[in-house]
Design an enzyme around this catalytic site. Structure first.
Site, PDB file in Angstrom:
ATOM      1  N   SER A   1       0.793  -1.244   0.000  1.00  0.00           N
ATOM      2  CA  SER A   1       0.000   0.000   0.000  1.00  0.00           C
ATOM      3  C   SER A   1       0.819   1.284   0.000  1.00  0.00           C
ATOM      4  O   SER A   1       0.253   2.362  -0.175  1.00  0.00           O
ATOM      5  CB  SER A   1      -0.946   0.010   1.194  1.00  0.00           C
ATOM      6  OG  SER A   1      -1.997  -0.894   0.966  1.00  0.00           O
TER       7      SER A   1
ATOM      8  N   LYS B   1       0.386   3.374  -2.956  1.00  0.00           N
ATOM      9  CA  LYS B   1      -0.788   4.245  -3.117  1.00  0.00           C
ATOM     10  C   LYS B   1      -0.399   5.725  -3.052  1.00  0.00           C
ATOM     11  O   LYS B   1      -1.110   6.573  -3.583  1.00  0.00           O
ATOM     12  CB  LYS B   1      -1.827   3.906  -2.040  1.00  0.00           C
ATOM     13  CG  LYS B   1      -2.402   2.485  -2.178  1.00  0.00           C
ATOM     14  CD  LYS B   1      -3.256   2.105  -0.975  1.00  0.00           C
ATOM     15  CE  LYS B   1      -3.785   0.669  -1.074  1.00  0.00           C
ATOM     16  NZ  LYS B   1      -4.500   0.258   0.165  1.00  0.00           N
TER      17      LYS B   1
ATOM     18  N   TYR C   1      -3.998  -2.830 -10.172  1.00  0.00           N
ATOM     19  CA  TYR C   1      -3.840  -2.540  -8.737  1.00  0.00           C
ATOM     20  C   TYR C   1      -2.908  -3.560  -8.056  1.00  0.00           C
ATOM     21  O   TYR C   1      -2.020  -3.191  -7.286  1.00  0.00           O
ATOM     22  CB  TYR C   1      -5.223  -2.513  -8.075  1.00  0.00           C
ATOM     23  CG  TYR C   1      -5.183  -2.489  -6.572  1.00  0.00           C
ATOM     24  CD1 TYR C   1      -4.777  -1.347  -5.884  1.00  0.00           C
ATOM     25  CD2 TYR C   1      -5.535  -3.617  -5.825  1.00  0.00           C
ATOM     26  CE1 TYR C   1      -4.724  -1.324  -4.497  1.00  0.00           C
ATOM     27  CE2 TYR C   1      -5.485  -3.601  -4.442  1.00  0.00           C
ATOM     28  CZ  TYR C   1      -5.076  -2.462  -3.777  1.00  0.00           C
ATOM     29  OH  TYR C   1      -5.014  -2.450  -2.414  1.00  0.00           O
TER      30      TYR C   1
ATOM     31  N   TYR D   1      -4.789   3.802   7.995  1.00  0.00           N
ATOM     32  CA  TYR D   1      -6.180   3.310   8.133  1.00  0.00           C
ATOM     33  C   TYR D   1      -6.761   3.654   9.496  1.00  0.00           C
ATOM     34  O   TYR D   1      -6.621   4.790   9.952  1.00  0.00           O
ATOM     35  CB  TYR D   1      -6.242   1.797   7.852  1.00  0.00           C
ATOM     36  CG  TYR D   1      -5.335   1.389   6.733  1.00  0.00           C
ATOM     37  CD1 TYR D   1      -5.592   1.832   5.430  1.00  0.00           C
ATOM     38  CD2 TYR D   1      -4.196   0.615   6.941  1.00  0.00           C
ATOM     39  CE1 TYR D   1      -4.746   1.503   4.385  1.00  0.00           C
ATOM     40  CE2 TYR D   1      -3.337   0.288   5.895  1.00  0.00           C
ATOM     41  CZ  TYR D   1      -3.619   0.725   4.633  1.00  0.00           C
ATOM     42  OH  TYR D   1      -2.782   0.409   3.618  1.00  0.00           O
TER      43      TYR D   1
ATOM     44  N   VAL E   1       1.187  -3.817   3.795  1.00  0.00           N
ATOM     45  CA  VAL E   1       1.169  -5.116   4.464  1.00  0.00           C
ATOM     46  C   VAL E   1       2.431  -5.947   4.205  1.00  0.00           C
ATOM     47  O   VAL E   1       2.585  -7.023   4.778  1.00  0.00           O
ATOM     48  CB  VAL E   1      -0.089  -5.977   4.145  1.00  0.00           C
ATOM     49  CG1 VAL E   1      -1.334  -5.394   4.776  1.00  0.00           C
ATOM     50  CG2 VAL E   1      -0.257  -6.184   2.660  1.00  0.00           C
TER      51      VAL E   1
HETATM   52  N1  LIG Z   1      -2.597  -2.505   3.400  1.00  0.00           N
HETATM   53  C1  LIG Z   1      -2.085  -3.008   2.307  1.00  0.00           C
HETATM   54  O1  LIG Z   1      -0.891  -2.945   2.067  1.00  0.00           O
HETATM   55  C2  LIG Z   1      -3.048  -3.740   1.428  1.00  0.00           C
HETATM   56  C3  LIG Z   1      -2.567  -3.907   0.021  1.00  0.00           C
HETATM   57  C4  LIG Z   1      -2.906  -5.238  -0.556  1.00  0.00           C
HETATM   58  N2  LIG Z   1      -2.366  -5.320  -1.883  1.00  0.00           N
HETATM   59  C5  LIG Z   1      -4.395  -5.456  -0.590  1.00  0.00           C
HETATM   60  O2  LIG Z   1      -5.001  -5.009  -1.503  1.00  0.00           O
HETATM   61  O3  LIG Z   1      -4.977  -6.071   0.259  1.00  0.00           O
END
Ligand SMILES: NC(=O)CC[C@H](N)C(=O)O
Length: 306
Positions: free
Chosen positions: A61, A64, A188, A240, A258
């Site tokens: 993430s 992003k 994505y 988050y 993650v």
């Molecule tokens: N928090 C994350 O890093 C989530 C990204 C992961 N690729 C997902 O879509 O679940």
């Protein structure tokens, strides 16, 4: 500074409680939780790192932040009719707010928001073209053409896509996605599967610490106002439903993934990347957060003062 990073690495190496690696993406479950790295790139050109700072990991993430930057370049403020900019207070993969809010994701950093952002970047192009654009942007800001996608991680996530596919179909049903759901998801998942080291990531984040100017090339990536706004989103939404906790403990704009990485920006000072694969229950790096907390305590670099 180098001594501080060495001390952080040495202290956290003793830690036995290291969190839990993400296993909902099976390819990430294989990662050794004992790896740890921290890198700092300063706006005046210094580089410091400790631990396995040249080992690539899945940025997940954290990507992003980069896709948001690209999308703002294409849409400007028009992007905000497609995705909000408020903290969600819900987990990264939550669907609950989407129904109440007409399929418009709360912010660009929850999964729904990032899926909407990638749809906004595609603009009628095929996933391959969009991915080439994302990768070349990341290579440019990191000043490193060796950065690549980890196709195994992307494939692994594709095989376990149900949750993200639900978010995407739900948004599509509200007329919020322009492109085919599978194409958006494939793009994505690859974006999340970019592999970078802490050294590369700290370098890539530097434009956000220096009013939008990439260092050391001195080329402008975004305006000072845009850098400030991206930082504010990282502060409010980057972790988050634990964004408040991160602000409380670290006090820097930050974005987690993650894969166990965190990119944190100290405006006017530098860009920090940490990596420790074990996660807390919110999906944020357990020891990565601790490392940043220690760093800020010693340097007083929190945006909220000492
Ligand atoms: N928090 C994350 O890093 C989530 C990204 C992961 N690729 C997902 O879509 O679940």
């Amino acid at each position: 500074m180098q001594e501080l990073l060495n001390n952080i690495v040495a202290e956290l190496a003793l830690e036995t409680e290291r969190g839990k690696v993400a296993d909902y993406i099976p390819q990430l479950a294989h990662v050794d939780p004992h790896q740890f790295a921290i890198s700092l790139a300063t706006v005046d050109g210094q580089r410091y790192s400790a631990g396995c700072a040249t080992t690539p990991f899945s940025i997940q993430s954290i990507s992003k932040v980069f896709t948001l930057t690209i999308a703002l370049g294409k849409w400007g403020d028009g992007l905000w009719s497609q995705v909000g900019r408020e903290p969600s207070g819900d987990p990264f993969n939550s669907i609950v707010q989407l129904e109440h809010e007409g399929g418009k994701p709360r912010n660009p950093f929850i999964n729904a928001g990032a899926i909407a952002i990638v749809d906004a970047i595609m603009m009628g192009h095929e996933p391959k073209e969009t991915l080439a654009e994302i990768l070349s942007f990341v290579r440019y800001i990191a000043d490193d053409n060796s950065i690549c996608f980890d196709h195994q991680v992307a494939a692994s996530e594709m095989q376990h896509k149900d949750r993200n596919a639900s978010l995407a179909h739900f948004m599509k049903a509200f007329g919020r996605l322009r492109h085919d759901v599978d194409k958006v998801l494939g793009t994505y998942f690859h974006q999340c599967a970019i592999a970078m080291s802490c050294d590369q990531l700290a370098h890539a984040g530097l434009f956000l610490a220096s009013d939008g100017v990439n260092q050391p090339s001195n080329l402008r990536v975004v305006s000072p106002q845009r850098a400030r706004r991206i930082n504010s989103l990282m502060m409010m939404c980057g972790h988050y439903d634990a964004s408040g906790e991160f602000a409380f403990r670290v006090g820097l704009p930050g974005k987690s993934g993650v894969g166990g990485g965190i990119l944190a920006i100290a405006p006017g000072r530098g860009s920090l990347a940490v990596w420790s694969p074990g996660l807390d229950k919110y999906g944020n790096s357990l020891l990565g957060t601790r490392a940043l907390e220690m760093f800020v305590q010693h340097t007083g670099w929190s945006v909220f003062g000492h």
